[in-house]
Design an enzyme around this catalytic site. Structure first.
Site, mmCIF file in Angstrom:
data_model
loop_
_atom_site.group_PDB
_atom_site.id
_atom_site.type_symbol
_atom_site.label_atom_id
_atom_site.label_comp_id
_atom_site.label_asym_id
_atom_site.label_seq_id
_atom_site.Cartn_x
_atom_site.Cartn_y
_atom_site.Cartn_z
ATOM 1 C CG HIS A 193 3.974 -39.088 -2.599
ATOM 2 N ND1 HIS A 193 3.674 -39.718 -3.557
ATOM 3 C CD2 HIS A 193 3.688 -37.769 -2.610
ATOM 4 C CE1 HIS A 193 2.762 -38.953 -4.115
ATOM 5 N NE2 HIS A 193 2.806 -37.579 -3.642
ATOM 6 C CE1 TYR A 199 5.548 -37.657 -10.903
ATOM 7 C CE2 TYR A 199 3.680 -37.906 -12.304
ATOM 8 C CZ TYR A 199 4.281 -37.516 -11.439
ATOM 9 O OH TYR A 199 3.784 -35.799 -10.852
ATOM 10 C CD GLU A 258 1.392 -34.255 -3.090
ATOM 11 O OE1 GLU A 258 0.959 -34.568 -4.265
ATOM 12 O OE2 GLU A 258 1.733 -35.224 -2.485
ATOM 13 C CG HIS A 284 -1.729 -37.339 -7.978
ATOM 14 N ND1 HIS A 284 -1.176 -37.755 -6.618
ATOM 15 C CD2 HIS A 284 -1.050 -36.007 -7.816
ATOM 16 C CE1 HIS A 284 -0.347 -36.894 -6.114
ATOM 17 N NE2 HIS A 284 -0.121 -35.790 -6.743
ATOM 18 C CG ASP A 311 5.267 -31.887 -4.731
ATOM 19 O OD1 ASP A 311 3.788 -31.586 -4.185
ATOM 20 O OD2 ASP A 311 5.287 -32.344 -5.803
ATOM 21 C CG HIS A 360 -1.168 -30.469 -7.165
ATOM 22 N ND1 HIS A 360 -2.210 -30.973 -6.511
ATOM 23 C CD2 HIS A 360 -0.425 -31.461 -6.906
ATOM 24 C CE1 HIS A 360 -1.864 -32.290 -5.852
ATOM 25 N NE2 HIS A 360 -0.850 -32.516 -6.230
ATOM 26 C CG ASP A 413 1.675 -33.648 -9.455
ATOM 27 O OD1 ASP A 413 2.861 -33.137 -9.602
ATOM 28 O OD2 ASP A 413 1.131 -33.941 -8.518
ATOM 29 C CG HIS A 461 7.325 -33.159 -10.232
ATOM 30 N ND1 HIS A 461 7.983 -32.792 -9.162
ATOM 31 C CD2 HIS A 461 6.167 -33.482 -9.857
ATOM 32 C CE1 HIS A 461 6.980 -32.892 -8.007
ATOM 33 N NE2 HIS A 461 5.896 -33.005 -8.627
HETATM 34 FE FE1 FEO Z 1 0.992 -34.093 -6.260
HETATM 35 FE FE2 FEO Z 1 3.875 -33.111 -7.568
HETATM 36 O O1 FEO Z 1 2.400 -33.018 -6.396
#
Ligand code: FEO
Length: 398
Positions: free
Chosen positions: A23, A194, A81, A147, A83, A79, A166, A227
């Site tokens: 982030h 996390y 995002e 999230h 990553d 998702h 996530d 992750h």
């Molecule tokens: Fe919300 Fe692992 O990205």
């Protein structure tokens, strides 16, 4: 190379040992991380999520070594995002018409980031499912605000795998992939860090979502997050941990946190630590200097604490800027049901404690009235005040 999760389901992501920040620079990475992408090869071939764009070439090359890209029947983007979606544009160059299953919000996010409104998006909602052959299905479960507004999980029947994205993840590199192969102490430390630093603000939603998932009564053999370690050994243990963490979590811990200019406030911090330990020997007491400690690690300790004691000297009729920045982050995380006391030294005007009190109250903490406000360098009388404040705090926590 792809690695088997179960039957025809494989991991094909990136173990990112070198990652130090996430982030931007907002989240510290202590033990690497991973971006987990999954390949399902049933009658239908399905790719679940991709990896961050610095690894797009490596990712696509790895995929091409395993399968002909044109064989991918569809992609699931749990998702948007970057990553998890960063490698999509590079992949889609080769298979531009491949359907992408995702939520409506995820379409907004992917189009907003990559500017490909022409991609073949198929929007899904909770309960929608798709047949992948061999008697198996993928069922989609929206995970709104867990999230991001676009987050989603995908459940695979037959093999009973929850691709949770996530949720239930950790920024933690585990070359062996699975939770039973990971160093347990680090695994749980990273899972909590996390949760505390990313998911905490959404705890009420986590609570409802856990109830919703439990009510579905789905057998879960594996929880495969996007992750860190994949939970195959007793996967429900991480669901149970989330059940505790989302419910005003605290342990028998008090954390003293401070910054200092000429060591006066530091002396008060150490005295607090000593007094709290003397007053409550069974309570875990910890002490951190904000400027010298990773802010995410302190936040994890706050998450575990039933109370914090926060100190800053007055500077410029305010508090030291590292404390101010840290308090801004604390407010974001929306911790609930925690108490606090404040302290600090001043030379001239002494507004620091008032600022700390206001910012902590805004962050949802209950701040006890008994504080320590020390003019110049602490002496015996100030240490007596520390004793009094510590006593009151312990009393409040009974
Ligand atoms: Fe919300 Fe692992 O990205």
């Amino acid at each position: 190379m792809k690695r088997q999760l179960k039957n025809n389901v494989y991991w094909i992501g990136k173990i990112d040992w070198e990652l130090k920040k996430f982030h931007g620079d907002d989240y510290s990475i202590g033990h690497g991380s991973s971006q987990n992408s999954y390949l399902i090869e049933e009658e239908k071939t399905v790719l679940i999520d991709t990896v961050w764009n610095p690894y797009e070439k490596e990712f696509r090359n790895n995929l091409e070594k395993e399968i002909e890209l044109k064989k991918i029947d569809f992609i699931v983007a749990n998702h948007g995002e970057i990553d998890h979606s960063g490698a999509l544009p590079y992949l889609m160059e080769k298979i531009p018409d491949t359907p992408i299953y995702c939520t409506e919000n995820c379409v907004k996010s992917l189009v907003g980031q990559f500017h490909h409104p022409e991609w073949n998006f198929k929007t899904v909602k909770t309960g929608d499912s798709i047949d992948i052959g061999n008697g198996k299905k993928l069922i989609f479960v929206e995970m709104k605000m867990l999230h991001w507004p676009d987050s989603m999980a995908t459940y695979m029947t037959g093999d009973n795998i929850l691709f949770s994205n996530d949720a239930f993840g950790q920024h933690f590199a585990v070359e062996e992939l699975f939770n039973d192969k990971a160093e347990q102490c680090l695994l749980w430390e990273e899972a909590m860090k996390y949760y505390a630093n990313i998911l905490s603000p959404f705890s009420p939603l986590v609570k409802n979502k856990l109830k919703e998932i439990t009510a579905l009564n789905l057998p879960i053999d594996i929880i495969a997050p996007s992750h860190g370690a994949i939970w195959r050994d007793n996967p429900i243990q991480i669901v149970e941990a989330y059940g505790k963490w989302c419910d005003n979590y605290k342990e028998d811990q008090i954390t003293v946190i401070y910054d200092t200019m000429w060591d006066g406030t530091k002396k008060l911090a150490h005295k607090y630590t000593e007094e709290l330990k003397a007053l409550s020997p069974d309570t875990t007491i910890k002490l951190y200097n904000i400027s010298q400690t990773d802010k995410n690690d302190i936040m994890t300790q706050v998450f575990k604490s039933k109370a914090i004691v926060l100190g800053s000297p007055t500077v410029g009729m305010d508090i030291l800027s590292p404390v101010g920045g840290w308090l801004h982050f604390l407010k974001e995380l929306k911790f609930k049901n925690k108490k606090a006391a404040v302290f600090g030294c001043y030379g001239w005007s002494g507004e620091g404690n008032g600022v700390l009190r206001k910012m902590l109250t805004d962050a949802g903490f209950t701040v006890i009235p008994e504080e320590v406000k020390c003019n110049w360098n602490p002496e015996e009388n100030d240490f007596e005040q520390v004793k009094h404040s510590a006593k009151k705090l312990i009393k409040e926590l009974e």
